[in-house]
Design a protein around this motif. Structure first.
Motif, PDB file in Angstrom:
ATOM      1  N   GLN A  21       0.908  -1.097   0.115  1.00  0.00           N
ATOM      2  CA  GLN A  21       0.051  -0.277  -0.095  1.00  0.00           C
ATOM      3  C   GLN A  21       0.884   1.398   0.091  1.00  0.00           C
ATOM      4  OE1 GLN A  21      -2.815   0.197   3.427  1.00  0.00           O
ATOM      5  NE2 GLN A  21      -3.688   1.796   2.656  1.00  0.00           N
ATOM      6  N   VAL A  22       0.642   2.264  -0.699  1.00  0.00           N
ATOM      7  CA  VAL A  22       1.451   3.228  -0.749  1.00  0.00           C
ATOM      8  C   VAL A  22       0.199   4.620  -0.830  1.00  0.00           C
ATOM      9  CG1 VAL A  22       2.731   4.975  -2.328  1.00  0.00           C
ATOM     10  CG2 VAL A  22       3.057   2.600  -2.271  1.00  0.00           C
ATOM     11  N   VAL A  23       0.661   5.598   0.234  1.00  0.00           N
ATOM     12  CA  VAL A  23      -0.277   6.679   0.107  1.00  0.00           C
ATOM     13  C   VAL A  23       0.609   8.024  -0.170  1.00  0.00           C
ATOM     14  CG1 VAL A  23      -1.596   8.111   1.577  1.00  0.00           C
ATOM     15  CG2 VAL A  23      -1.699   5.550   1.633  1.00  0.00           C
ATOM     16  N   LEU A  24       0.148   9.013  -0.983  1.00  0.00           N
ATOM     17  CA  LEU A  24       0.998  10.188  -1.436  1.00  0.00           C
ATOM     18  C   LEU A  24       0.064  11.175  -0.951  1.00  0.00           C
ATOM     19  CD1 LEU A  24       2.627   9.334  -4.539  1.00  0.00           C
ATOM     20  CD2 LEU A  24       3.693   9.236  -2.447  1.00  0.00           C
ATOM     21  N   GLU A  25       0.215  12.002   0.207  1.00  0.00           N
ATOM     22  CA  GLU A  25      -0.540  12.939   0.296  1.00  0.00           C
ATOM     23  C   GLU A  25      -0.483  14.015  -0.684  1.00  0.00           C
ATOM     24  OE1 GLU A  25      -0.197  14.384   4.232  1.00  0.00           O
ATOM     25  OE2 GLU A  25      -1.408  12.887   5.288  1.00  0.00           O
ATOM     26  N   PRO A  26      -1.805  15.042  -0.765  1.00  0.00           N
ATOM     27  CA  PRO A  26      -1.584  16.162  -1.525  1.00  0.00           C
ATOM     28  C   PRO A  26      -0.372  17.015  -0.977  1.00  0.00           C
ATOM     29  CG  PRO A  26      -3.650  15.610  -1.207  1.00  0.00           C
ATOM     30  CD  PRO A  26      -3.155  14.486  -0.413  1.00  0.00           C
ATOM     31  N   GLY A  27       0.429  17.621  -1.894  1.00  0.00           N
ATOM     32  CA  GLY A  27       1.411  18.318  -1.403  1.00  0.00           C
ATOM     33  C   GLY A  27       2.814  17.726  -1.262  1.00  0.00           C
ATOM     34  N   SER A  28       2.837  16.222  -1.281  1.00  0.00           N
ATOM     35  CA  SER A  28       4.002  15.652  -1.161  1.00  0.00           C
ATOM     36  C   SER A  28       4.887  15.430  -2.431  1.00  0.00           C
ATOM     37  CB  SER A  28       3.679  14.206  -0.707  1.00  0.00           C
ATOM     38  OG  SER A  28       3.038  13.696  -1.861  1.00  0.00           O
ATOM     39  N   GLN A  29       5.963  15.426  -2.382  1.00  0.00           N
ATOM     40  CA  GLN A  29       6.749  15.559  -3.828  1.00  0.00           C
ATOM     41  C   GLN A  29       7.257  13.997  -4.020  1.00  0.00           C
ATOM     42  OE1 GLN A  29       9.642  18.296  -3.148  1.00  0.00           O
ATOM     43  NE2 GLN A  29       8.212  20.177  -3.543  1.00  0.00           N
ATOM     44  N   PHE A  30       7.250  13.468  -5.290  1.00  0.00           N
ATOM     45  CA  PHE A  30       7.769  11.950  -5.495  1.00  0.00           C
ATOM     46  C   PHE A  30       8.005  12.080  -6.735  1.00  0.00           C
ATOM     47  CE2 PHE A  30       6.422   7.946  -7.271  1.00  0.00           C
ATOM     48  CZ  PHE A  30       7.396   7.174  -6.851  1.00  0.00           C
ATOM     49  N   SER A  31       9.358  11.430  -6.869  1.00  0.00           N
ATOM     50  CA  SER A  31      10.135  11.279  -8.299  1.00  0.00           C
ATOM     51  C   SER A  31      10.647   9.825  -8.274  1.00  0.00           C
ATOM     52  CB  SER A  31      11.031  12.343  -8.356  1.00  0.00           C
ATOM     53  OG  SER A  31      11.795  12.168  -9.673  1.00  0.00           O
ATOM     54  N   GLY A  32       9.943   9.092  -9.242  1.00  0.00           N
ATOM     55  CA  GLY A  32      10.253   7.835  -9.254  1.00  0.00           C
ATOM     56  C   GLY A  32       9.448   6.843  -9.716  1.00  0.00           C
TER      57      GLY A  32
END
Length: 120
Positions: free
Chosen positions: A102-113
């Motif tokens: 399970q992966v959660v990325l909150e709005p405003g988080s930064q993710f490159s990959g």
């Protein structure tokens, strides 16, 4: 341990962690642990765990990480493998691949990959 229901499962108060690496500590090398661990400082190397990991807002981690559940509030540069959950808050950033059930990325988080979700 992350979103209201996910984060509720994840102890996020400093007192809930067996070990806390303070913000004035810089560590280079391999970290292994089996009890909940919080990082507030700087880590370069490899993190290999069978428990939960919290990377706090002041933390800067340049490492490949494997842990049961991982909460990212600070900066991570490296690949992350969460056995059950990886949660990146709005203050968190990840520059690397994420793999977890399970992966959660909150709005405003930064993710490159690249993100891979698979149940084991």
């Amino acid at each position: 341990m992350f979103d209201e229901k996910d984060i509720a499962q994840f102890e996020i108060e400093e007192e809930d962690f067996d070990t806390v690496m303070a913000s004035d500590i810089t560590f280079n090398g391999r970290i292994r642990f089996s009890r909940p661990f919080m990082i507030k400082g700087k880590v370069t190397g490899i993190i290999d765990a069978t428990s939960n990991l919290l990377i706090d807002t002041t933390a800067e981690v340049n490492a490949d990480i494997t842990a049961e559940r991982i909460l990212v509030r600070g900066k991570v540069k490296g690949n992350i493998t969460g056995n059950s959950l990886v949660y990146v808050t709005s203050s968190g950033s990840v520059d690397g691949d994420i793999s977890s059930a399970q992966v959660v990325l909150e709005p405003g988080s930064q993710f490159s990959g690249k993100c891979t979700m698979s149940s084991k």
